[in-house]
Design a protein around this motif. Structure first.
Motif, PDB file in Angstrom:
ATOM      1  N   ASP A  63      -0.329  -3.867   6.160  1.00 17.91           N
ATOM      2  CA  ASP A  63      -0.993  -3.315   7.341  1.00 17.91           C
ATOM      3  C   ASP A  63      -2.447  -3.753   7.311  1.00 17.91           C
ATOM      4  N   HIS A 108       1.248   3.978   2.033  1.00 16.74           N
ATOM      5  CA  HIS A 108       1.781   4.770   3.159  1.00 16.74           C
ATOM      6  C   HIS A 108       3.297   4.867   3.048  1.00 16.74           C
ATOM      7  N   HIS A 112      -5.554   1.013  11.676  1.00 17.66           N
ATOM      8  CA  HIS A 112      -4.926  -0.267  12.018  1.00 17.66           C
ATOM      9  C   HIS A 112      -5.836  -1.107  12.898  1.00 17.66           C
ATOM     10  N   HIS A 163       0.834  -1.204   0.000  1.00 17.65           N
ATOM     11  CA  HIS A 163       0.000   0.000   0.000  1.00 17.65           C
ATOM     12  C   HIS A 163       0.866   1.251   0.000  1.00 17.65           C
ATOM     13  N   HIS A 203      -7.211  -1.281   5.007  1.00 15.01           N
ATOM     14  CA  HIS A 203      -6.384  -0.340   5.796  1.00 15.01           C
ATOM     15  C   HIS A 203      -6.444   1.066   5.193  1.00 15.01           C
ATOM     16  N   ASP A 210       5.665   4.633   5.120  1.00 16.47           N
ATOM     17  CA  ASP A 210       6.495   3.622   5.780  1.00 16.47           C
ATOM     18  C   ASP A 210       6.481   2.296   5.019  1.00 16.47           C
ATOM     19  N   HIS A 211       5.783   2.273   3.874  1.00 18.13           N
ATOM     20  CA  HIS A 211       5.811   1.100   2.980  1.00 18.13           C
ATOM     21  C   HIS A 211       6.327   1.430   1.575  1.00 18.13           C
TER      22      HIS A 211
HETATM   23 ZN   LIG Z   1      -0.094   1.710   6.461  1.00 14.96          ZN
END
Ligand SMILES: [Zn+2]
Length: 464
Positions: free
Chosen positions: A188, A64, A407, A62, A163, A66-67
């Motif tokens: 996530d 975000h 989450h 996905h 998510h 942090d991904h």
């Molecule tokens: Zn995420």
């Protein structure tokens, strides 16, 4: 023999990167930035332990940061191949990375003007919008559902993760030496029974499982989100205050807009201006209309009713820095939604510098706040926040609304795991701070008796 290396999101919530090696090929699952403490963010400046030039494929769960937020560095450092993601994730990743490039440039410029940082590395953006462009050309769509052959060695099946828009869990089949090995990457995991997004789906039984554990030690606050939001808005507006919500422009922002619009239409809250302050602000309604497979809003029915559930009555998108600064002049109650969600950078910093000292105002923290982030400091009751080299007093009310978290809470993670009817040979927990991962490990052992470990940063494990 196939193997897997945890290049991020091990022992921490951010920096998701998993390297799968099999049949002489390398596949990277996700490529996120580390966010939170200064030490953690320093990792973003270091080269990957494996040369990006030797990686054959990359796939994203996905959009975000942090991904996906380290992708421009991956390409800059030599990755030349495709980055597969579903169509909504491609669109959001494009938006998110352009936005992030702009914001990092803005942050670095501001830091240079102030010249108060002791570490010159702090003054350089991790990447600029120019670094982002070549990487965007490598994004390649894969189907939202059904199987997809990345290569003869790797086959991927996607499942709704519930998510954010486009978010997936993957079941990866590794084909090597006439043998198939399956591994689930949870990505996530989102919430069940929430507005707009579909419920998370658990992929079918697999040999191995990589499962996130962000809220592995906690349940979200209970209560009706709509009523809680109405009560909060009414309380803050009544005392003449404004509300700042740190969040990226797509995802939770629309959940808030959808519920605020509903509350406005039902006359449960007054109509006040809502600003979504982002350099890459876009019409969320168009976006949702283009990706109907990713949500359960009935766009056709809503359109025929001439009602736009994602647009508030007094809604403003601001793109330029000047427009963003003009929001400072708004002295009557308003709601400002601006990135970053963990207050690690971005325009939300100047909104907070402006609004935090006034006790009439409030900050709503709806997303996960990583250890070491300013968002976490606010959540834990900090009386002073350091912004732009200044100590800003925190007099505004700080409100955590876990009801709006994207989450899964602890019991929802266990519900997702219970979708597997047979135990995996081995499971690893990632994407959680140590206490959260350990709590989920204990709960999974107790409930399912699985062989489950907490993943360790840079560990390589064999998938036999
Ligand atoms: Zn995420």
């Amino acid at each position: 023999m196939a193997k897997l290396t945890f290049l991020g999101a091990a022992g921490t919530v951010t920096g998701s990167k998993y390297l799968v090696e099999a049949a002489g090929k390398k596949l990277l699952v996700d490529c996120g930035v580390f966010q939170g403490s200064h030490d953690l963010e320093e990792r973003n400046l270091k080269p990957l332990p494996v040369s990006p030039a030797t990686i054959d494929y990359c796939v994203l769960t996905h959009a975000h940061l942090d991904h996906c937020g380290w992708l421009p560095c991956l390409t800059r450092d030599g990755y030349k191949n495709r980055i597969y993601a579903d169509p909504a994730t491609i669109e959001l990743t494009t938006l998110s990375l352009k936005d992030s490039g702009h914001l990092q440039e803005e942050d670095a410029e501001r830091a240079k003007r102030k010249e108060k940082r002791s570490n010159p590395a702090d003054l350089r953006p991790l990447y600029t919008t120019e670094d982002v462009e070549p990487m965007l050309k490598q994004l390649a769509p894969m189907p939202r559902s059904g199987g997809f052959d990345i290569s003869p060695e790797f086959h991927l099946e996607s499942y709704d993760a519930g998510h954010i828009l486009g978010s997936c869990s993957f079941q990866l089949t590794i084909k090597e030496g006439g043998k198939n090995t399956t591994i689930i990457f949870s990505g996530d995991i989102g919430r069940y029974d929430q507005p707009i997004l579909k419920d998370p789906q658990t992929p079918p039984n697999s040999d191995y499982l990589i499962c996130e554990s962000t809220y592995g030690d906690r349940e979200h606050e209970a209560g009706d989100p709509l009523q809680i939001l109405a009560d909060t808005v009414n309380r803050i507006v009544k005392r003449g205050g404004s509300i700042v919500i740190p969040a990226f422009a797509i995802g939770r922002t629309q959940t808030f807009m959808y519920l605020l619009r509903q509350l406005e239409d039902e006359q449960r809250i007054p109509r006040i201006p809502v600003y979504v302050d982002s350099p890459m602000a876009l019409s969320a309604t168009d976006f949702y209309a283009r990706h109907t497979e990713d949500h359960d809003l009935n766009m056709a029915a809503l359109d025929s009713a001439h009602k736009d559930p994602l647009n508030l009555h007094e809604f403003h998108l601001t793109r330029t820095v000047d427009d963003s600064k003009k929001i400072n002049d708004v002295k009557t109650p308003c709601i400002i939604i601006s990135a970053s969600g963990m207050v690690t950078g971005g325009r939300v910093l100047h909104h907070l510098a402006n609004r935090l000292p006034d006790p009439k105002n409030a900050v709503i923290l709806a997303g996960f706040q990583a250890e070491g982030s300013r968002g976490r400091a606010l959540q834990e009751g900090a009386k002073i926040l350091h912004l732009f080299g200044e100590a800003v007093p925190v007099s505004a009310e700080i409100i955590t609304m876990g009801q709006f978290s994207a989450h899964a809470g602890k019991s929802e993670l266990l519900r997702w795991c219970s979708g597997l009817t047979a135990a995996p040979k081995k499971a690893w927990l990632t994407h959680g701070e140590p206490s959260a991962a350990q709590a989920l490990q204990a709960a999974i052992k107790d409930k399912f008796s699985w062989d489950v470990s907490v993943a360790r940063y840079l560990d390589t494990v064999e998938l036999v």
